[in-house]
Motif scaffolding. Structure first.
Motif, PDB file in Angstrom:
ATOM      1  N   ILE A  45       3.982 -15.102 -25.989  1.00  0.00           N
ATOM      2  CA  ILE A  45       3.785 -14.869 -27.413  1.00  0.00           C
ATOM      3  C   ILE A  45       5.058 -14.352 -28.068  1.00  0.00           C
ATOM      4  N   ILE A  46       5.528 -15.072 -29.061  1.00  0.00           N
ATOM      5  CA  ILE A  46       6.632 -14.557 -29.871  1.00  0.00           C
ATOM      6  C   ILE A  46       6.106 -14.346 -31.283  1.00  0.00           C
ATOM      7  N   SER A  47       6.277 -13.135 -31.810  1.00  0.00           N
ATOM      8  CA  SER A  47       5.779 -12.860 -33.156  1.00  0.00           C
ATOM      9  C   SER A  47       6.932 -12.655 -34.118  1.00  0.00           C
ATOM     10  N   ILE A  48       6.837 -13.361 -35.230  1.00  0.00           N
ATOM     11  CA  ILE A  48       7.793 -13.116 -36.307  1.00  0.00           C
ATOM     12  C   ILE A  48       6.983 -12.562 -37.467  1.00  0.00           C
ATOM     13  N   ILE A  49       7.239 -11.303 -37.804  1.00  0.00           N
ATOM     14  CA  ILE A  49       6.484 -10.734 -38.914  1.00  0.00           C
ATOM     15  C   ILE A  49       7.435 -10.259 -40.003  1.00  0.00           C
ATOM     16  N   GLY A  50       6.976 -10.379 -41.228  1.00  0.00           N
ATOM     17  CA  GLY A  50       7.864 -10.001 -42.309  1.00  0.00           C
ATOM     18  C   GLY A  50       7.142  -9.413 -43.502  1.00  0.00           C
ATOM     19  N   ALA A  51       7.903  -8.645 -44.269  1.00  0.00           N
ATOM     20  CA  ALA A  51       7.383  -8.083 -45.513  1.00  0.00           C
ATOM     21  C   ALA A  51       8.561  -7.910 -46.459  1.00  0.00           C
ATOM     22  N   LYS A  52       8.234  -7.593 -47.705  1.00  0.00           N
ATOM     23  CA  LYS A  52       9.315  -7.429 -48.678  1.00  0.00           C
ATOM     24  C   LYS A  52      10.221  -6.269 -48.288  1.00  0.00           C
ATOM     25  N   THR A  53       9.572  -5.134 -47.994  1.00  0.00           N
ATOM     26  CA  THR A  53      10.356  -3.951 -47.632  1.00  0.00           C
ATOM     27  C   THR A  53       9.685  -3.247 -46.449  1.00  0.00           C
ATOM     28  N   LYS A  54      10.383  -2.283 -45.912  1.00  0.00           N
ATOM     29  CA  LYS A  54       9.885  -1.484 -44.789  1.00  0.00           C
ATOM     30  C   LYS A  54       8.530  -0.841 -45.118  1.00  0.00           C
ATOM     31  N   GLU A  55       8.406  -0.406 -46.377  1.00  0.00           N
ATOM     32  CA  GLU A  55       7.190   0.317 -46.785  1.00  0.00           C
ATOM     33  C   GLU A  55       5.936  -0.547 -46.709  1.00  0.00           C
ATOM     34  N   LEU A  56       6.143  -1.840 -46.731  1.00  0.00           N
ATOM     35  CA  LEU A  56       4.994  -2.741 -46.736  1.00  0.00           C
ATOM     36  C   LEU A  56       4.620  -3.249 -45.345  1.00  0.00           C
ATOM     37  N   LEU A  57       5.402  -2.885 -44.356  1.00  0.00           N
ATOM     38  CA  LEU A  57       5.108  -3.314 -42.978  1.00  0.00           C
ATOM     39  C   LEU A  57       4.012  -2.439 -42.360  1.00  0.00           C
ATOM     40  N   PHE A  58       3.224  -3.048 -41.491  1.00  0.00           N
ATOM     41  CA  PHE A  58       2.186  -2.263 -40.802  1.00  0.00           C
ATOM     42  C   PHE A  58       1.847  -2.953 -39.474  1.00  0.00           C
ATOM     43  N   LEU A  59       1.110  -2.295 -38.640  1.00  0.00           N
ATOM     44  CA  LEU A  59       0.704  -2.800 -37.322  1.00  0.00           C
ATOM     45  C   LEU A  59       1.891  -3.200 -36.442  1.00  0.00           C
ATOM     46  N   VAL A  60       3.080  -2.673 -36.758  1.00  0.00           N
ATOM     47  CA  VAL A  60       4.270  -3.109 -36.020  1.00  0.00           C
ATOM     48  C   VAL A  60       4.136  -2.805 -34.523  1.00  0.00           C
ATOM     49  N   ASP A  61       3.710  -1.593 -34.201  1.00  0.00           N
ATOM     50  CA  ASP A  61       3.582  -1.225 -32.781  1.00  0.00           C
ATOM     51  C   ASP A  61       2.545  -2.081 -32.075  1.00  0.00           C
ATOM     52  N   GLU A  62       1.418  -2.308 -32.761  1.00  0.00           N
ATOM     53  CA  GLU A  62       0.339  -3.108 -32.168  1.00  0.00           C
ATOM     54  C   GLU A  62       0.806  -4.536 -31.893  1.00  0.00           C
ATOM     55  N   ILE A  63       1.538  -5.096 -32.844  1.00  0.00           N
ATOM     56  CA  ILE A  63       2.039  -6.463 -32.660  1.00  0.00           C
ATOM     57  C   ILE A  63       3.043  -6.486 -31.510  1.00  0.00           C
ATOM     58  N   LYS A  64       3.909  -5.501 -31.485  1.00  0.00           N
ATOM     59  CA  LYS A  64       4.930  -5.425 -30.416  1.00  0.00           C
ATOM     60  C   LYS A  64       4.272  -5.331 -29.044  1.00  0.00           C
ATOM     61  N   GLU A  65       3.267  -4.443 -28.942  1.00  0.00           N
ATOM     62  CA  GLU A  65       2.588  -4.220 -27.662  1.00  0.00           C
ATOM     63  C   GLU A  65       1.958  -5.485 -27.111  1.00  0.00           C
ATOM     64  N   ASN A  66       1.512  -6.346 -28.033  1.00  0.00           N
ATOM     65  CA  ASN A  66       0.767  -7.526 -27.597  1.00  0.00           C
ATOM     66  C   ASN A  66       1.594  -8.817 -27.623  1.00  0.00           C
ATOM     67  N   GLU A 101       7.705 -10.986 -27.342  1.00  0.00           N
ATOM     68  CA  GLU A 101       8.914 -10.788 -28.137  1.00  0.00           C
ATOM     69  C   GLU A 101       8.493 -10.626 -29.592  1.00  0.00           C
ATOM     70  N   THR A 102       9.112  -9.701 -30.327  1.00  0.00           N
ATOM     71  CA  THR A 102       8.740  -9.516 -31.732  1.00  0.00           C
ATOM     72  C   THR A 102       9.989  -9.488 -32.601  1.00  0.00           C
ATOM     73  N   ILE A 103       9.966 -10.316 -33.625  1.00  0.00           N
ATOM     74  CA  ILE A 103      11.088 -10.319 -34.574  1.00  0.00           C
ATOM     75  C   ILE A 103      10.551  -9.823 -35.916  1.00  0.00           C
ATOM     76  N   ILE A 104      11.193  -8.773 -36.432  1.00  0.00           N
ATOM     77  CA  ILE A 104      10.714  -8.200 -37.692  1.00  0.00           C
ATOM     78  C   ILE A 104      11.734  -8.473 -38.794  1.00  0.00           C
ATOM     79  N   CYS A 105      11.226  -8.938 -39.923  1.00  0.00           N
ATOM     80  CA  CYS A 105      12.123  -9.242 -41.037  1.00  0.00           C
ATOM     81  C   CYS A 105      11.680  -8.504 -42.294  1.00  0.00           C
ATOM     82  N   THR A 106      12.642  -8.065 -43.086  1.00  0.00           N
ATOM     83  CA  THR A 106      12.325  -7.590 -44.436  1.00  0.00           C
ATOM     84  C   THR A 106      13.260  -8.285 -45.410  1.00  0.00           C
TER      85      THR A 106
END
Lengths: 269, 447
Positions: free
Chosen positions: A124-145, A148-153
């Motif tokens: 599983i590779i996850s690419i998750i994104g939001a406008k800004t840091k403040e709008l991101l959520f579930l980051v740890d949960e996504i990472k754990e599962n 590889e996780t790529i986070i974008c703002t």
């Protein structure tokens, strides 16, 4: 009446609620959603089941208008009047190989149960994104599962600066991908679809069209898929992204803009 | 004895197009008594043969004439648990009233409505059996079946997918034809008989039929014909093209006509074209009119072939709704929103299998109507949700196949109403529900 057992603000304007609904919780599968109505004068809105245990289902919503704002004001111990589900078709759980999830905004909540169910048997590779840091959520949960996780703002305040589509383009060059699942704003899903269509990578998108009943009796959520009319609530909400008429969907989703505005305004008065 | 036919007051067209209140006010006490006294009390009441529910019409009318309104209602309730609804929406002119020998014929439906509105519904004491029955769907078929089964002593649980009971009575038929208070009154009466209605319960998703069979002695499927058909023409997914189901659900179930007091929106358009000729088309047109729109109904056959109820068509005409007969849509135009509809004129040719003349397009007769809203009301099919979850025999159109005894291909699973027959009338669904209740009772007693 359905009791709110737990409430948590996950990010700016992003609220998580656990609602007691044991029958739905027992049947919920990744990809399912519920229709919810707060009170007698309320409208019915669709919300993805982001998680569940034996007794409760978890919903995560972004405050974007009247109903989500009203919902965000309810507290633990309060009730919503109606919750119907689990609706829609669950995703197919099988061994694809390398699966890439591309999610933006609230789509992060929707991919969470899906990637949990596919992990182990798939990379599983996850690419998750939001406008800004403040709008991101579930980051740890996504990472754990995810493997590889790529986070974008958009503004670079967290992870990579740029859109999820930029990260996806990069990834496609480096990695052999068997399947892509994308959930998020329609514009984003369309962009993902355009990228993967050229590369011929099988892509499914979970579309979010306007729903009323959610059980296939009105066709409000209809969209052309492979030139046929499909109802997202009963035939989907997941479809082959390359077959969706994205422009039609974008157009249909903007149908009630003025009314949505009027509804907020009338409340302020 | 003889006196003139009593006609109830109606809201004037120019007033009623601005509100959703009932068009017909119903009889006053005096009017009802006068009308009841016109009944000849025939030795062999032919009217009763015309009633699909088998109400003792002669007897209840006599009670009204004698000013015994409670007894009148009691008499009706012996055969029909939904008198306030039937008295309003039954096509009486083709049923009980048609066979009445008085001239003019007695307004039986209006008297039934009077009794329902003016007497107290008293639930009688029922001897309980220990058997349990699940009914799926709380529309007219489900409500009729469950109330009859409750009267026979069964423990009945009704599963309803939406947040309000009533099926088409709640989401489909508008307030001005059937007030929702009446529907809720009758549902509450059925609840008083001991029927438990579970809302927000989408069978096929929340529970399968197989799971219900583990808990219940029998299952009755009455999920109706709620799947809207579309035309399959260009432009059908443009904004402001509604299925009649969506348009009516937004207004009737969600009360969008009271937006923004109620949160569900509906578009208010200047000019609406409704496609179809049944009651659903007429209902949608009249709702659009009340939202301030100019409305044209286009129908591919002629007025004579319109399946909608004559009285409702007349009401629509009085309200200023235009009819364009022998016309068929070929394309809906617009960019984001609808700006018009292209049609072709039709001519009627030879009879088809159903005995109706087949409409055929007239070459070169295309014409356009400018409009900014289109409502498609060309019929509904059975919702496939339940059929998908269990191996039930279904027909070509997805309808559940049941024999004359409402028996499906699975033991102890029965089905009736629109889910078996395709979209028909409220009274046909009620009569199916009642007959099914009797058969289920007989089968369970035999074991």
């Amino acid at each position: 009446m359905y009791k709110i057992r737990e409430k948590k603000v996950l990010a700016e304007k992003t609220v998580m609620m656990k609602i007691i609904a044991p029958d739905i919780a027992k049947k919920a599968k990744p990809g399912n959603f519920v229709m919810l109505r707060i009170d007698e004068k309320g409208e019915r809105i669709p919300l993805t089941i982001a998680d569940h245990d034996l007794k409760t289902i978890t919903i995560i919503f972004l405050v974007v208008g009247r109903t989500t704002e009203d919902l965000s004001k309810l507290d633990e111990g309060d009730y919503v009047l109606d919750v119907a589900g689990p609706l829609g078709n669950p995703i197919e759980i099988k061994n694809y190989g390398t699966v890439v999830f591309v999610a933006g905004g609230l789509g992060i909540a929707a991919i969470y149960p899906q990637l949990k169910s596919l992990k182990g048997s798939n990379k599983i590779i996850s690419i998750i994104g939001a406008k800004t840091k403040e709008l991101l959520f579930l980051v740890d949960e996504i990472k754990e599962n995810s493997d590889e996780t790529i986070i974008c703002t958009d503004d670079g305040s967290y992870g990579k600066k740029g859109f999820v589509t930029d990260a996806l383009k990069e990834l496609i060059e480096q990695e052999q991908i068997n399947h892509i699942i994308t959930i998020g704003p329609t514009i984003m899903m369309k962009a993902v679809s355009d990228i993967t269509k050229d590369k011929n990578i099988k892509t499914t998108a979970s579309i979010n069209s306007i729903m009323v009943d959610g059980i296939g009796m009105c066709g409000s959520c209809r969209v052309h898929v492979n030139n046929k009319i499909r109802f997202a609530c009963v035939d989907g909400p997941e479809f082959n992204a390359h077959q969706i008429d994205w422009d039609e969907l974008i157009k249909r989703n903007s149908k009630y803009k003025e009314e949505e505005h009027e509804c907020m305004y009338s409340k302020d008065k | 004895m003889e006196s003139e036919e009593q006609k109830p007051e109606e809201q004037k067209p120019e007033e009623r197009i601005h509100n959703f209140n009932e068009v017909c006010f119903g009889y006053t006490k005096e009017q009802a008594i006068k009308e009841a006294k016109r009944c000849l009390q025939c030795q062999l009441p032919l009217c009763e043969k015309g009633c699909p529910a088998g109400i003792s019409i002669k007897k209840f009318i006599k009670h009204i004439a004698d000013e015994e309104f409670d007894l009148a209602l009691k008499t009706i309730l012996e055969k029909n648990s939904l008198p306030g609804i039937c008295g309003r929406v039954c096509p009486a002119e083709e049923q009980c009233k048609k066979s009445c020998i008085s001239r003019p014929a007695i307004n039986i439906a209006l008297l039934e409505r009077f009794a329902a509105d003016n007497a107290e519904k008293i639930a009688k004491n029922i001897k309980k059996t220990c058997k349990k029955i699940a009914v799926i769907g709380s529309g007219p078929a489900g409500l009729a079946c469950s109330s009859d089964l409750a009267l026979m002593g069964y423990e009945v649980v009704v599963y309803e997918a939406l947040h309000k009971p009533g099926g088409v009575l709640t989401y489909g038929i508008p307030e001005f034809r059937l007030t929702k208070k009446i529907v809720m009154d009758e549902v509450n009466y059925i609840k008083k008989l001991g029927v438990n209605i579970k809302l927000n319960s989408v069978i096929g998703k929340l529970f399968g039929i197989d799971e219900l069979l583990k808990k219940y002695d029998a299952v009755f499927i009455a999920t109706g014909a709620g799947l809207p058909y579309f035309l399959g023409i260009e432009g059908e997914n443009l904004n402001n093209v509604y299925s009649a189901n969506e348009f009516l659900t937004r207004n009737n179930l969600m009360k969008a006509y009271k937006f923004p007091e109620y949160i569900t929106p509906v578009k208010k358009s200047k000019k609406t074209v409704v496609i179809g000729g049944g009651n659903v088309a007429v209902d949608a047109a009249r709702v659009a009119k009340r939202l301030g729109s100019d409305v044209t109904i286009i129908y591919r056959r002629s007025r004579k072939e319109m399946p909608g109820r004559d009285k409702e068509i007349k009401h629509a005409e009085e309200e200023g709704i235009e009819f364009r007969f022998l016309a068929n849509p070929i394309k809906i135009t617009g960019k984001h929103d609808v700006n018009g509809i292209e049609c072709i004129s039709m001519k009627l040719t030879k009879l088809d299998d159903s005995g109706r003349k087949i409409p055929m397009p007239v070459q070169g007769s295309e014409f356009k109507i400018a409009c900014n809203q289109v409502i498609v009301a060309i019929g509904q099919g059975p919702n496939p949700l339940i059929g998908k979850t269990i191996n039930l025999n279904t027909g070509k159109k997805g309808n559940i196949i049941a024999d004359n005894n409402y028996q499906t291909s699975i033991k102890n699973v029965f089905a009736g109403g629109d889910i078996t027959s395709g979209s028909a009338t409220v009274i046909k669904a009620i009569s199916d529900g009642k007959k099914a209740a009797k058969i289920i009772d007989e089968k369970l007693k035999r074991g």
